[in-house]
Design a protein around this motif. Structure first.
Motif, PDB file in Angstrom:
ATOM      1  N   GLY B 232      11.751  43.595  -8.145  1.00 51.77           N
ATOM      2  CA  GLY B 232      11.985  42.607  -7.111  1.00 51.77           C
ATOM      3  C   GLY B 232      11.746  43.172  -5.733  1.00 51.77           C
ATOM      4  N   PRO B 233      11.771  42.282  -4.775  1.00 51.84           N
ATOM      5  CA  PRO B 233      11.501  42.718  -3.399  1.00 51.84           C
ATOM      6  C   PRO B 233      12.615  43.642  -2.909  1.00 51.84           C
ATOM      7  CG  PRO B 233      12.192  40.421  -3.443  1.00 51.84           C
ATOM      8  CD  PRO B 233      12.089  40.859  -4.873  1.00 51.84           C
ATOM      9  N   LEU B 234      12.195  44.723  -2.404  1.00 51.02           N
ATOM     10  CA  LEU B 234      13.120  45.772  -1.998  1.00 51.02           C
ATOM     11  C   LEU B 234      14.015  45.330  -0.849  1.00 51.02           C
ATOM     12  CD1 LEU B 234      13.656  48.935  -2.238  1.00 51.02           C
ATOM     13  CD2 LEU B 234      12.093  49.100  -0.300  1.00 51.02           C
ATOM     14  N   THR B 235      13.395  44.732   0.127  1.00 44.66           N
ATOM     15  CA  THR B 235      14.115  44.463   1.367  1.00 44.66           C
ATOM     16  C   THR B 235      15.313  43.564   1.140  1.00 44.66           C
ATOM     17  OG1 THR B 235      12.392  42.825   1.697  1.00 44.66           O
ATOM     18  CG2 THR B 235      12.274  44.858   3.008  1.00 44.66           C
ATOM     19  N   ASP B 236      15.164  42.511   0.328  1.00 46.75           N
ATOM     20  CA  ASP B 236      16.270  41.575   0.133  1.00 46.75           C
ATOM     21  C   ASP B 236      17.444  42.240  -0.563  1.00 46.75           C
ATOM     22  OD1 ASP B 236      14.588  39.876   1.249  1.00 46.75           O
ATOM     23  OD2 ASP B 236      14.182  38.658  -0.557  1.00 46.75           O
ATOM     24  N   ALA B 237      17.130  42.932  -1.677  1.00 46.78           N
ATOM     25  CA  ALA B 237      18.208  43.448  -2.509  1.00 46.78           C
ATOM     26  C   ALA B 237      18.959  44.580  -1.829  1.00 46.78           C
ATOM     27  CB  ALA B 237      17.637  43.930  -3.845  1.00 46.78           C
ATOM     28  N   LEU B 238      18.233  45.395  -1.063  1.00 50.49           N
ATOM     29  CA  LEU B 238      18.851  46.603  -0.538  1.00 50.49           C
ATOM     30  C   LEU B 238      19.140  46.506   0.956  1.00 50.49           C
ATOM     31  CD1 LEU B 238      16.686  49.167  -2.503  1.00 50.49           C
ATOM     32  CD2 LEU B 238      18.949  48.299  -3.079  1.00 50.49           C
ATOM     33  N   ALA B 239      18.992  45.292   1.493  1.00 46.82           N
ATOM     34  CA  ALA B 239      19.114  45.130   2.940  1.00 46.82           C
ATOM     35  C   ALA B 239      20.385  45.725   3.542  1.00 46.82           C
ATOM     36  CB  ALA B 239      18.995  43.658   3.292  1.00 46.82           C
ATOM     37  N   PRO B 240      21.555  45.558   2.926  1.00 49.42           N
ATOM     38  CA  PRO B 240      22.764  46.074   3.589  1.00 49.42           C
ATOM     39  C   PRO B 240      22.860  47.600   3.575  1.00 49.42           C
ATOM     40  CG  PRO B 240      23.321  44.734   1.641  1.00 49.42           C
ATOM     41  CD  PRO B 240      21.851  44.913   1.645  1.00 49.42           C
ATOM     42  N   HIS B 241      22.092  48.226   2.717  1.00 51.79           N
ATOM     43  CA  HIS B 241      22.259  49.669   2.535  1.00 51.79           C
ATOM     44  C   HIS B 241      21.231  50.451   3.342  1.00 51.79           C
ATOM     45  CE1 HIS B 241      24.613  48.125  -0.723  1.00 51.79           C
ATOM     46  NE2 HIS B 241      23.543  47.604  -1.309  1.00 51.79           N
ATOM     47  N   THR B 242      21.513  51.729   3.477  1.00 48.48           N
ATOM     48  CA  THR B 242      20.544  52.616   4.117  1.00 48.48           C
ATOM     49  C   THR B 242      19.609  53.142   3.045  1.00 48.48           C
ATOM     50  OG1 THR B 242      22.243  53.288   5.682  1.00 48.48           O
ATOM     51  CG2 THR B 242      20.261  54.662   5.549  1.00 48.48           C
ATOM     52  N   VAL B 243      18.345  52.773   3.136  1.00 53.96           N
ATOM     53  CA  VAL B 243      17.375  53.227   2.146  1.00 53.96           C
ATOM     54  C   VAL B 243      16.727  54.507   2.668  1.00 53.96           C
ATOM     55  CG1 VAL B 243      15.286  52.670   0.869  1.00 53.96           C
ATOM     56  CG2 VAL B 243      16.945  50.864   1.436  1.00 53.96           C
ATOM     57  N   ILE B 244      16.919  55.563   1.907  1.00 55.71           N
ATOM     58  CA  ILE B 244      16.321  56.840   2.309  1.00 55.71           C
ATOM     59  C   ILE B 244      14.859  56.863   1.901  1.00 55.71           C
ATOM     60  CG2 ILE B 244      16.472  59.359   2.110  1.00 55.71           C
ATOM     61  CD1 ILE B 244      18.905  57.963   3.444  1.00 55.71           C
ATOM     62  N   GLU B 245      14.609  56.436   0.652  1.00 59.89           N
ATOM     63  CA  GLU B 245      13.249  56.513   0.134  1.00 59.89           C
ATOM     64  C   GLU B 245      13.132  55.539  -1.028  1.00 59.89           C
ATOM     65  OE1 GLU B 245      10.380  59.979  -1.733  1.00 59.89           O
ATOM     66  OE2 GLU B 245      12.377  59.599  -2.544  1.00 59.89           O
ATOM     67  N   SER B 246      11.982  54.915  -1.151  1.00 63.05           N
ATOM     68  CA  SER B 246      11.761  54.080  -2.324  1.00 63.05           C
ATOM     69  C   SER B 246      10.370  54.350  -2.866  1.00 63.05           C
ATOM     70  CB  SER B 246      11.905  52.596  -1.959  1.00 63.05           C
ATOM     71  OG  SER B 246      10.943  52.249  -1.002  1.00 63.05           O
ATOM     72  N   ARG B 247      10.271  54.319  -4.179  1.00 62.95           N
ATOM     73  CA  ARG B 247       8.996  54.638  -4.817  1.00 62.95           C
ATOM     74  C   ARG B 247       8.793  53.670  -5.975  1.00 62.95           C
ATOM     75  NH1 ARG B 247       9.094  60.210  -7.227  1.00 62.95           N
ATOM     76  NH2 ARG B 247      11.338  59.837  -7.342  1.00 62.95           N
ATOM     77  N   ALA B 248       7.524  53.392  -6.206  1.00 64.49           N
ATOM     78  CA  ALA B 248       7.201  52.604  -7.395  1.00 64.49           C
ATOM     79  C   ALA B 248       7.238  53.520  -8.592  1.00 64.49           C
ATOM     80  CB  ALA B 248       5.812  51.984  -7.244  1.00 64.49           C
ATOM     81  N   THR B 249       7.949  53.095  -9.632  1.00 68.82           N
ATOM     82  CA  THR B 249       7.966  53.871 -10.869  1.00 68.82           C
ATOM     83  C   THR B 249       7.516  52.957 -11.988  1.00 68.82           C
ATOM     84  OG1 THR B 249      10.265  53.290 -11.255  1.00 68.82           O
ATOM     85  CG2 THR B 249       9.832  55.353 -10.093  1.00 68.82           C
ATOM     86  N   GLY B 250       7.451  53.513 -13.184  1.00 62.79           N
ATOM     87  CA  GLY B 250       6.969  52.739 -14.317  1.00 62.79           C
ATOM     88  C   GLY B 250       7.778  51.484 -14.540  1.00 62.79           C
ATOM     89  N   ARG B 251       9.065  51.529 -14.283  1.00 59.92           N
ATOM     90  CA  ARG B 251       9.913  50.387 -14.596  1.00 59.92           C
ATOM     91  C   ARG B 251      10.111  49.481 -13.390  1.00 59.92           C
ATOM     92  NH1 ARG B 251      15.266  52.076 -16.888  1.00 59.92           N
ATOM     93  NH2 ARG B 251      15.143  53.779 -15.393  1.00 59.92           N
ATOM     94  N   GLY B 252       9.422  49.768 -12.320  1.00 59.65           N
ATOM     95  CA  GLY B 252       9.568  48.908 -11.152  1.00 59.65           C
ATOM     96  C   GLY B 252       9.691  49.738  -9.900  1.00 59.65           C
ATOM     97  N   LEU B 253      10.890  49.748  -9.344  1.00 53.55           N
ATOM     98  CA  LEU B 253      11.092  50.402  -8.060  1.00 53.55           C
ATOM     99  C   LEU B 253      12.318  51.294  -8.178  1.00 53.55           C
ATOM    100  CD1 LEU B 253       9.711  49.965  -5.205  1.00 53.55           C
ATOM    101  CD2 LEU B 253      11.767  48.635  -4.678  1.00 53.55           C
ATOM    102  N   THR B 254      12.204  52.522  -7.678  1.00 56.57           N
ATOM    103  CA  THR B 254      13.356  53.413  -7.633  1.00 56.57           C
ATOM    104  C   THR B 254      13.602  53.776  -6.179  1.00 56.57           C
ATOM    105  OG1 THR B 254      12.915  54.311  -9.822  1.00 56.57           O
ATOM    106  CG2 THR B 254      14.290  55.625  -8.370  1.00 56.57           C
ATOM    107  N   ALA B 255      14.840  53.702  -5.776  1.00 55.82           N
ATOM    108  CA  ALA B 255      15.157  54.006  -4.376  1.00 55.82           C
ATOM    109  C   ALA B 255      16.419  54.836  -4.306  1.00 55.82           C
ATOM    110  CB  ALA B 255      15.342  52.713  -3.577  1.00 55.82           C
ATOM    111  N   LEU B 256      16.432  55.726  -3.330  1.00 55.74           N
ATOM    112  CA  LEU B 256      17.664  56.452  -3.036  1.00 55.74           C
ATOM    113  C   LEU B 256      18.293  55.783  -1.829  1.00 55.74           C
ATOM    114  CD1 LEU B 256      19.285  59.125  -3.844  1.00 55.74           C
ATOM    115  CD2 LEU B 256      18.412  59.964  -1.658  1.00 55.74           C
TER     116      LEU B 256
END
Lengths: 332, 310
Positions: B232-256
């Motif tokens: 799913g779209p990263l910005t909507d789901a993780l908007a309240p949090h501080t995203v350090i890094e996000s990467r596309a992985t095999g299963r979708g998106l992985t973010a710290l």
């Protein structure tokens, strides 16, 4: 011997703390200094014994004199030649001392980074520098004193009741106090240059040259700067018969003599001779009213020695103070 | 006594004089290291780790800001700290035994000869060997013996293990940590190899471009981050949090992320490893810095007199 026993065995000796460290780190240099003294003493004893054992026989030979001693006319001539050489060589001791303190003792620690080991022990950087200065000052004195003694031993056969050559460069310094003062100044200059330059070879070169230039420069102006004693007399009778009107003594050092005109102008000693080809006859048109002799009596030797020693020790203190200031800026 | 081993307040260091533009090795560097921590200082080469340690060792004067060590100016605490620089400076003309004697002579009243000897003999070093004849790893061992023999309250080690083989590294680290635990020593070790020291340390400072980017107890730092995976779209789901890094992985998106609250449903969350956190921060130089409360400069205590009485 087990490893642990070897580790414990090194705890002998009487030196403690930073003094042990400094002496141990610079042991080869200290041994070299000792070897220098021993070699000089051995040569001096050999020459004195030779001069006594093979007295001059043909000093007034005419034509080709056969070599009698190691290529010299006699053992005594060799001794005197060596003594003259030795006096000049002594003046290079400050160069040696300044270079050693600046390079191997100070700059090498800064260049190789071992200062970071030394300065993070319990003893402070100021103590580190103070110990190095103290060890260097003691070692320099312990080097210079015996060499000065050896020089006096070398020239003893040539010095009679009249103190020959006390104004000469090298001979004057080699009576002790002045040369020690220059050596201590070289220690302080070495520390300052070492901290400033922070690289071994350039520091050695700079400190050596500066340390040597001090006695060289002062030696050039020494007798001109120190106030002379003057004797004067009325009229133009500077020369009477074969000599000057006043005998200043054989161990005095004549600086200048001549005539004073009515206008107060000083004329050289040969002003009359140039006109009349006679020392005792002066032309009336020179208007000579009196004569003068400027000279240093032998008593000035000690005054100049004390003054020069005091000035050099003051300069050494100033250079050491500057070195500590510099250290406080580079260390925290 | 103080419960703070090192405290830096707006510490800055510029090399090469003010005429040169830039040249800041450290800038605006603030943190607090609690006493008795085992702290890893990590970061890429040239990040300022060595400069930071040299300030704590009292070898550098800050260009701006202050650093306080064991509650006092670094120059007043030489007896209580030990420092091993990155190149392990030792006098090459001394033997191993003489180097330890140097430790005794320069640290009277503190020196633990048997500890220092044990570290040296554990490495099968000949006490009569000259330092110049030793290998890099053997020199490291002697340098550590010299540092530990002083029984410091704060041990500063710059890249301590780089020259050691894995066996010697494991053995020396064991000795080091055992001594530190027994004496309550604060240990600060820098490394550019991420994770090299992580298993041994309980505190971490991540240095980047002259600043502290992460600071705190490792447990707290790990707890402050979450590894989330989902679609799913990263910005909507993780908007309240501080995203350090996000990467596309095999299963979708992985973010710290540093969560600011519950993570939206549909995202898998997992506890990141310390290495995940460090790598993510190194790949994202613009991520905001994080100092946990235990690593933060306490108000007023940057003043030296307050730190002494505190």
């Amino acid at each position: 011997m087990s490893a642990s026993a070897t580790l414990r065995r090194t705890s002998g000796g009487r030196l403690r703390g930073p003094y042990w460290t400094t002496v141990r780190l610079h042991r080869p240099i200290l041994w070299t200094g000792l070897a220098l003294v021993i070699a000089a003493a051995a040569v001096a004893v050999f020459l004195r014994v030779s001069a006594a054992a093979f007295p001059e026989k043909q000093w007034n030979c005419i034509g080709a004199c056969p070599d009698t001693f190691l290529g010299f006319a006699s053992a005594s001539v060799l001794l005197e030649t060596f003594a003259d050489f030795f006096a000049v060589a002594l003046l290079f001791l400050p160069l040696l001392i300044g270079a050693v303190v600046a390079g191997p003792m100070i700059a090498r620690e800064l260049e190789s980074g071992t200062y970071r080991l030394a300065w993070t022990q319990s003893a402070s950087p100021a103590r580190w520098l103070a110990t190095k200065l103290a060890v260097a000052a003691i070692a320099a004195t312990a080097l210079v004193l015996p060499l000065v003694g050896i020089f006096q031993f070398l020239r003893a056969p040539f010095t009679g009741p009249v103190n020959r050559g006390w104004v000469q460069r090298g001979v004057f310094e080699a009576y002790g106090p002045v040369l020690i003062a220059y050596s201590l100044l070289a220690v302080a200059i070495g520390a300052l240059v070492g901290l400033l330059v922070r690289r071994t070879l350039p520091a050695m070169a700079i400190a050596g040259v500066v340390s040597l230039s001090m006695p060289m420069a002062v030696g050039t102006v020494r007798w001109d700067v120190f106030p002379v004693r003057t004797v004067t007399g009325e009229g133009s009778g500077l020369f009477v018969g074969a000599g000057r009107a006043v005998d200043i003594g054989r161990d005095s050092f004549l600086m200048q003599s001549g005539y004073v005109t009515a206008s107060g102008e000083r004329l050289p000693y040969n002003a009359c001779w140039r006109r009349t080809r006679d020392m005792e006859t002066c032309p009336a048109d020179l208007n000579i009213t009196s004569w003068y002799i400027d000279f240093h009596p032998h008593s000035h030797f000690w005054w100049v020695t004390f003054a020069e020693t005091a000035i050099m020790l003051a300069l050494a203190a100033a250079a050491a103070w500057a070195a500590f200031r510099l250290l406080r800026r580079s260390a925290v | 006594m103080t419960d703070t081993a090192i405290e830096a307040a707006a510490l800055g260091k510029r090399f090469g004089g003010p005429s040169r533009s830039g040249g800041w090795a450290l800038r605006d560097c603030s943190f607090r290291l609690p006493a008795a921590s085992i702290c890893a200082v990590v970061g890429p080469n040239g990040a300022g780790k060595s400069t930071l340690l040299a300030h704590a060792a009292g070898l550098l004067e800050p260009t701006e800001g202050t650093v306080t060590v064991l509650g006092a100016h670094p120059s007043a605490t030489r007896e209580r700290i030990a420092y091993v620089a990155q190149d392990k400076p030792l006098y090459p003309q001394l033997t191993v035994a003489e180097t330890l004697r140097l430790g005794l002579e320069l640290n009277p009243g503190r020196w633990d000869a048997s500890l220092a000897e044990r570290i040296v003999t554990d490495g099968d070093l000949d006490p009569r060997a000259r330092i110049r004849a030793l290998s890099g790893g053997q020199r490291t061992r002697v340098a550590l013996a010299l540092a530990l023999g002083k029984r410091p309250e704060l041990l500063l080690l710059d890249e301590p293990m780089a020259d050691l083989d894995p066996l010697a590294r494991h053995q020396l680290m064991g000795t080091l940590l055992a001594e530190a635990a027994e004496q309550g020593t604060t240990v600060v070790m820098s490394s550019h190899i991420l994770g090299e020291l992580a298993h041994a340390c309980d505190f971490l400072l991540l240095v980047g471009e002259g600043r502290i980017r992460l600071g705190g107890a490792i447990d707290d730092l790990v707890a402050a981050h979450r590894l989330v995976t989902g679609r799913g779209p990263l910005t909507d789901a993780l908007a309240p949090h501080t995203v350090i890094e996000s990467r596309a992985t095999g299963r979708g998106l992985t973010a710290l992320i540093r969560p600011a609250g519950p993570v939206a449903p549909g995202w898998e969350t997992a506890e990141p490893s310390l290495e995940d956190i460090l790598l993510a921060h190194l790949r994202s130089p613009d991520a905001p810095a994080l100092l946990t409360p235990s690593a933060s400069v306490r108000s007023g205590s940057s003043d030296m007199s307050a730190a002494v009485t505190g």
